[in-house]
Design an enzyme around this catalytic site. Structure first.
Site, PDB file in Angstrom:
ATOM      1  N   SER A 112       0.847  -1.190   0.000  1.00 40.87           N
ATOM      2  CA  SER A 112       0.000   0.000   0.000  1.00 40.87           C
ATOM      3  C   SER A 112       0.887   1.246   0.000  1.00 40.87           C
ATOM      4  O   SER A 112       1.697   1.423  -0.891  1.00 40.87           O
ATOM      5  CB  SER A 112      -0.961  -0.031   1.201  1.00 40.87           C
ATOM      6  OG  SER A 112      -1.997   0.911   1.040  1.00 40.87           O
ATOM      7  N   GLU A 211      -1.792  -2.695  -8.164  1.00 38.76           N
ATOM      8  CA  GLU A 211      -2.989  -2.988  -7.370  1.00 38.76           C
ATOM      9  C   GLU A 211      -3.484  -1.678  -6.788  1.00 38.76           C
ATOM     10  O   GLU A 211      -2.762  -0.679  -6.772  1.00 38.76           O
ATOM     11  CB  GLU A 211      -2.668  -4.010  -6.263  1.00 38.76           C
ATOM     12  CG  GLU A 211      -1.701  -3.527  -5.196  1.00 38.76           C
ATOM     13  CD  GLU A 211      -2.345  -2.733  -4.058  1.00 38.76           C
ATOM     14  OE1 GLU A 211      -3.490  -3.029  -3.688  1.00 38.76           O
ATOM     15  OE2 GLU A 211      -1.687  -1.818  -3.532  1.00 38.76           O
ATOM     16  N   HIS A 281      -4.760  -5.399  -1.699  1.00 42.40           N
ATOM     17  CA  HIS A 281      -5.749  -5.184  -0.644  1.00 42.40           C
ATOM     18  C   HIS A 281      -6.893  -6.197  -0.718  1.00 42.40           C
ATOM     19  O   HIS A 281      -8.055  -5.834  -0.651  1.00 42.40           O
ATOM     20  CB  HIS A 281      -6.322  -3.772  -0.734  1.00 42.40           C
ATOM     21  CG  HIS A 281      -5.357  -2.683  -0.397  1.00 42.40           C
ATOM     22  ND1 HIS A 281      -4.402  -2.228  -1.289  1.00 42.40           N
ATOM     23  CD2 HIS A 281      -5.203  -1.951   0.729  1.00 42.40           C
ATOM     24  CE1 HIS A 281      -3.715  -1.252  -0.724  1.00 42.40           C
ATOM     25  NE2 HIS A 281      -4.172  -1.064   0.495  1.00 42.40           N
TER      26      HIS A 281
END
Length: 311
Positions: A112, A211, A281
């Site tokens: 992330s 992502e 995620h």
């Protein structure tokens, strides 16, 4: 380019817990420590925990940079596991001592917002890092698949290997073909935020993994378009598309979904592309070795890590 590889991690080793981005609550920290210790590792913090931190950052830049430097140089710490992502990691990049870090290589694990650290350490310290679950978020309630692949990825004997999704989550082909290159990438929004800076991603001849979470399809379109306009998609050897959690459209529910956006923008490049890879995620997470040599066989839906990730 000679890569710097870190020591493998096994039960009995010590994981330094880092907060380069947003803070965690004391309850989550305590649970994270218990989970990591139940997996057989010791844990260590590099700074005093702020129990009631009201801010969106886990401390000022100097304290977060100092935490990372200390964890890398501390001989009692064997690897560094981020507690969570959130926001704030890119602000650390100009202040890190990449030569110092390269002299004390250790596996750094997270994803992330931690994408910024992955890119900076790969490109400035020539290190392999792990895009994987974090201590105070994912690992608290991770399914066995995520935990087992996380543990396998820390150990020397697990590499090279073929990355395999959990059962009932098949990898799928967007564009056929085969490509080989260094694996790079991470969170799409963070990567786009680094564009135009000294830390923007280098995709030349590399396999680009992407992502994201909580982004409307039109925002994914905007981010991919920016990478395209900057030449980053044309320079890549191939693409791996991970999970895009909570990215269905509320603004345009009858419009394109994220997969359709990716197909429209990526497919014209004709580069081998696999999607539905369970990394990012999602409920299930593969741990990916960013910086490692990788082969994408999109026709047969195979992703192979071609080298040892650790020593």
């Amino acid at each position: 380019m000679k890569k710097i590889k870190s020591r493998a991690l096994r039960p009995g080793h010590t994981l330094g817990l880092a907060m380069p981005a947003s803070p965690v609550k004391k309850e989550a920290l305590d649970k994270a420590i218990a989970v990591i210790e139940n997996l057989g590792f010791h844990t260590q913090l590099a700074r005093r925990f702020e129990k009631n931190n009201p801010h969106f950052l886990a401390g000022d830049i100097s304290s977060r940079v100092g935490e990372l430097h200390q964890l890398f140089v501390d001989p009692e710490v064997d690897g560094i596991l981020c507690l969570r992502g959130g926001y704030g990691t890119p602000g650390l990049l100009p202040h890190l001592d990449y030569s110092l870090i390269a002299k004390h290589p250790k596996l750094l694990i997270g994803y992330s917002d931690i994408t910024a650290l992955h890119i900076a350490l790969q490109q400035n310290s020539k290190m392999i890092t792990l895009h994987g679950p974090m201590a105070a978020t994912d690992l608290l309630e991770a399914p066995p698949f995520t935990v087992e692949h996380f543990l396998q990825s820390l150990r020397a004997e697990s590499w090279p290997q073929r990355l395999v999704n959990p059962e009932h989550y098949p990898m799928k082909t967007l564009v056929h073909g085969m490509a080989t290159g260094i694996l790079t990438g991470g969170n799409l929004s963070v990567l786009v935020g680094l564009m135009g800076t000294p830390f923007e991603i280098d995709t030349r001849g590399k396999v680009l993994f992407l992502e994201d979470v909580g982004e409307e399809p039109y925002r994914v379109d905007r981010a991919l378009t920016q990478l395209a306009l900057a030449g980053k998609l044309d320079e890549a050897a191939g693409f791996i598309l991970g999970t895009c959690k909570d990215c269905t459209s509320t603004a345009y529910p009858q419009g394109e979904n994220v997969l359709a956006v990716c197909e429209r923008i990526l497919a014209p490049y004709g580069k081998p592309t696999i999607y539905n890879v369970q990394a990012g995620h999602g409920d299930f997470q593969l741990t990916l070795p960013l910086g490692a040599g990788t082969r994408v066989d999109a026709t047969n839906k195979h992703i192979d890590i071609l080298e040892s990730v650790v020593i």
